[in-house]
Design a protein around this motif. Structure first.
Motif, PDB file in Angstrom:
ATOM      1  N   ASP A  21       0.795  -1.263   0.219  1.00  0.00           N
ATOM      2  CA  ASP A  21       0.187   0.171   0.133  1.00  0.00           C
ATOM      3  C   ASP A  21       0.642   1.350   0.059  1.00  0.00           C
ATOM      4  O   ASP A  21       0.281   2.210  -0.162  1.00  0.00           O
ATOM      5  CB  ASP A  21      -0.978   0.063   1.215  1.00  0.00           C
ATOM      6  CG  ASP A  21      -0.250  -0.150   2.684  1.00  0.00           C
ATOM      7  OD1 ASP A  21       0.723  -0.806   2.616  1.00  0.00           O
ATOM      8  OD2 ASP A  21      -0.672   0.355   3.431  1.00  0.00           O
ATOM      9  N   ALA A  24       0.603   4.714  -2.219  1.00  0.00           N
ATOM     10  CA  ALA A  24      -0.233   5.747  -2.320  1.00  0.00           C
ATOM     11  C   ALA A  24       0.308   6.855  -1.210  1.00  0.00           C
ATOM     12  O   ALA A  24      -0.382   7.701  -1.282  1.00  0.00           O
ATOM     13  CB  ALA A  24      -1.461   5.116  -1.334  1.00  0.00           C
ATOM     14  N   SER A  52      -3.610  -0.422  -1.224  1.00  0.00           N
ATOM     15  CA  SER A  52      -4.666   0.539  -1.665  1.00  0.00           C
ATOM     16  C   SER A  52      -5.701   0.571  -2.508  1.00  0.00           C
ATOM     17  O   SER A  52      -5.827  -0.597  -3.081  1.00  0.00           O
ATOM     18  CB  SER A  52      -3.544   1.668  -2.051  1.00  0.00           C
ATOM     19  OG  SER A  52      -3.363   1.023  -3.686  1.00  0.00           O
ATOM     20  N   ARG A  71      -6.429  -0.597   2.645  1.00  0.00           N
ATOM     21  CA  ARG A  71      -6.034   0.786   3.565  1.00  0.00           C
ATOM     22  C   ARG A  71      -7.089   1.589   3.554  1.00  0.00           C
ATOM     23  O   ARG A  71      -7.217   2.211   2.537  1.00  0.00           O
ATOM     24  CB  ARG A  71      -4.626   1.201   2.881  1.00  0.00           C
ATOM     25  CG  ARG A  71      -4.357   2.429   3.192  1.00  0.00           C
ATOM     26  CD  ARG A  71      -3.933   2.817   4.822  1.00  0.00           C
ATOM     27  NE  ARG A  71      -2.667   2.071   5.053  1.00  0.00           N
ATOM     28  CZ  ARG A  71      -2.201   2.229   6.163  1.00  0.00           C
ATOM     29  NH1 ARG A  71      -2.753   2.892   7.185  1.00  0.00           N
ATOM     30  NH2 ARG A  71      -0.956   1.569   6.382  1.00  0.00           N
ATOM     31  N   GLY A  74      -5.380   7.696   4.705  1.00  0.00           N
ATOM     32  CA  GLY A  74      -4.312   8.144   3.915  1.00  0.00           C
ATOM     33  C   GLY A  74      -4.467   9.842   3.502  1.00  0.00           C
ATOM     34  O   GLY A  74      -4.833  10.534   4.438  1.00  0.00           O
TER      35      GLY A  74
END
Length: 262
Positions: A21, A24, A52, A71, A74
Motif C-alpha cells: 500500500d 499511495a 491501496s 488501506r 491516507g
C-alpha cells in the motif's frame, strides 16, 4: 466475519500479510509492476495483502483467492515536508464493493493526532461490524513523533496502544516488534491477534527471519511486511522462507538455507 477472517488467517491462527500500500503515500519503484509482485508472492505462500484502493481495483485477477485488506486511511504525500495528518478516506461499504476481506487504519495514541485517529478507528470499527468486515489497527504510540524524554516504543507504551486499539473495536492489530522476549507483554495484554510490521529499513535475510521467529515466539500471530519483501531479488523464494517460519515453525537456519538455494 469468520469467513473473511479465515481468508487472512490460516487454520493455525497465523497470517502472512504482504503490505503493498505504500505507493499511495511515497515513491515506490518496487511496486511499478504490482501485478508481478502479487503473483510471485502468492506463489511463495503469502496469505493476504494490505493494498491501496487503486491497486485493489486494478489487480483483481492477480489477487485471485488471496485475502485482501484495504488501506482505509491516507490522503498524505511524501512530497509535502513534513507530511500532514492522515484521514479516513474509505468506508466499509467501499471495501465490500471492491471485494476486500478487511480494512486497516492507523492509530496514534499519545500523538498530536491522538483524538483524530482514535475517533475514526472507532467509527470505522462500528461500520465494519455492521457489514461483518474485520478491521485491523496499526497501533503506534505517539505515531512517528519523538517527544523529548519519552521512549515512544517502550514495551509498556506499545502494549497499551495495542490494547486500546482492540478496545476501540479492532479485530486484529499491527504493531512494531519491541523488547525481544518482553514482547509477550504486548501480546498477552491485547485480546486481539497481533501481527508485527516489517518497517522500511533494509535488513539482511537472516535479520528479517530472526525477527519474525522472535515475534512468533513472543506470541505474535504473524506479520504484515512490505518493502523488505517487495524489493527482494527473489520474491517467491523469500516469501517461501517466511511462510516456512510462520506456518511450519521451521528453524530460521532451515528457511535461510532453502532461500539461498533458490
Amino acid at each position: 466475519m469468520k469467513r473473511r477472517m479465515h481468508n487472512i488467517f490460516r487454520a493455525d491462527g497465523r497470517a502472512f500479510v504482504l503490505a503493498i500500500d505504500h505507493a499511495a503515500m511515497m515513491p515506490s519503484p518496487d511496486l511499478d509492476d504490482a501485478g508481478r509482485v502479487i503473483s510471485e508472492s502468492a506463489a511463495g505462500g503469502v496469505d493476504a495483502y494490505l493494498a491501496s484502493y487503486g491497486t485493489l481495483k486494478r489487480c483483481q485477477r492477480e489477487f485471485g483467492n488471496a485475502g485482501v485488506i484495504l488501506r482505509a486511511d491516507g490522503g498524505i504525500s511524501s512530497l509535502r515536508k513534513p507530511m500532514g495528518d492522515m484521514d479516513c478516506l474509505y468506508t466499509a461499504m467501499d471495501a465490500v464493493r471492491l471485494g476486500a476481506d478487511g480494512m486497516l487504519v492507523m492509530a496514534y495514541p499519545g500523538s498530536q493526532q491522538n483524538e483524530h485517529s482514535l475517533k475514526y478507528l472507532a467509527r470505522l470499527a462500528a461500520e465494519c461490524d455492521a457489514l461483518s468486515l474485520p478491521l485491523c489497527a496499526e497501533a503506534l504510540p505517539y505515531g512517528f513523533e519523538r517527544p523529548e524524554g519519552v521512549d515512544t516504543r517502550s514495551v509498556e507504551n506499545v502494549a497499551f496502544a495495542c490494547r486500546q486499539a482492540a478496545e476501540l473495536g479492532a479485530d486484529f492489530v499491527k504493531s512494531e516488534f519491541v523488547g525481544g522476549e518482553r514482547f509477550q507483554d504486548v501480546t498477552r495484554a491485547c485480546p486481539a491477534p497481533v501481527l508485527v510490521l516489517g518497517g522500511g529499513k533494509a535488513v539482511s535475510e537472516e535479520e528479517m527471519l530472526l525477527s519474525i521467529r522472535g515475534a512468533l515466539d513472543a506470541g505474535a500471530k504473524g506479520i504484515i511486511m512490505g518493502r523488505n519483501i517487495c524489493r527482494h531479488r527473489n520474491i517467491r523464494a523469500v516469501c517461501g522462507a517466511i511462510a516456512m517460519v510462520i506456518h511450519e515453525d521451521a528453524p530460521v537456519g532451515d528457511a535461510l538455507r532453502r532461500l539461498r538455494e533458490a
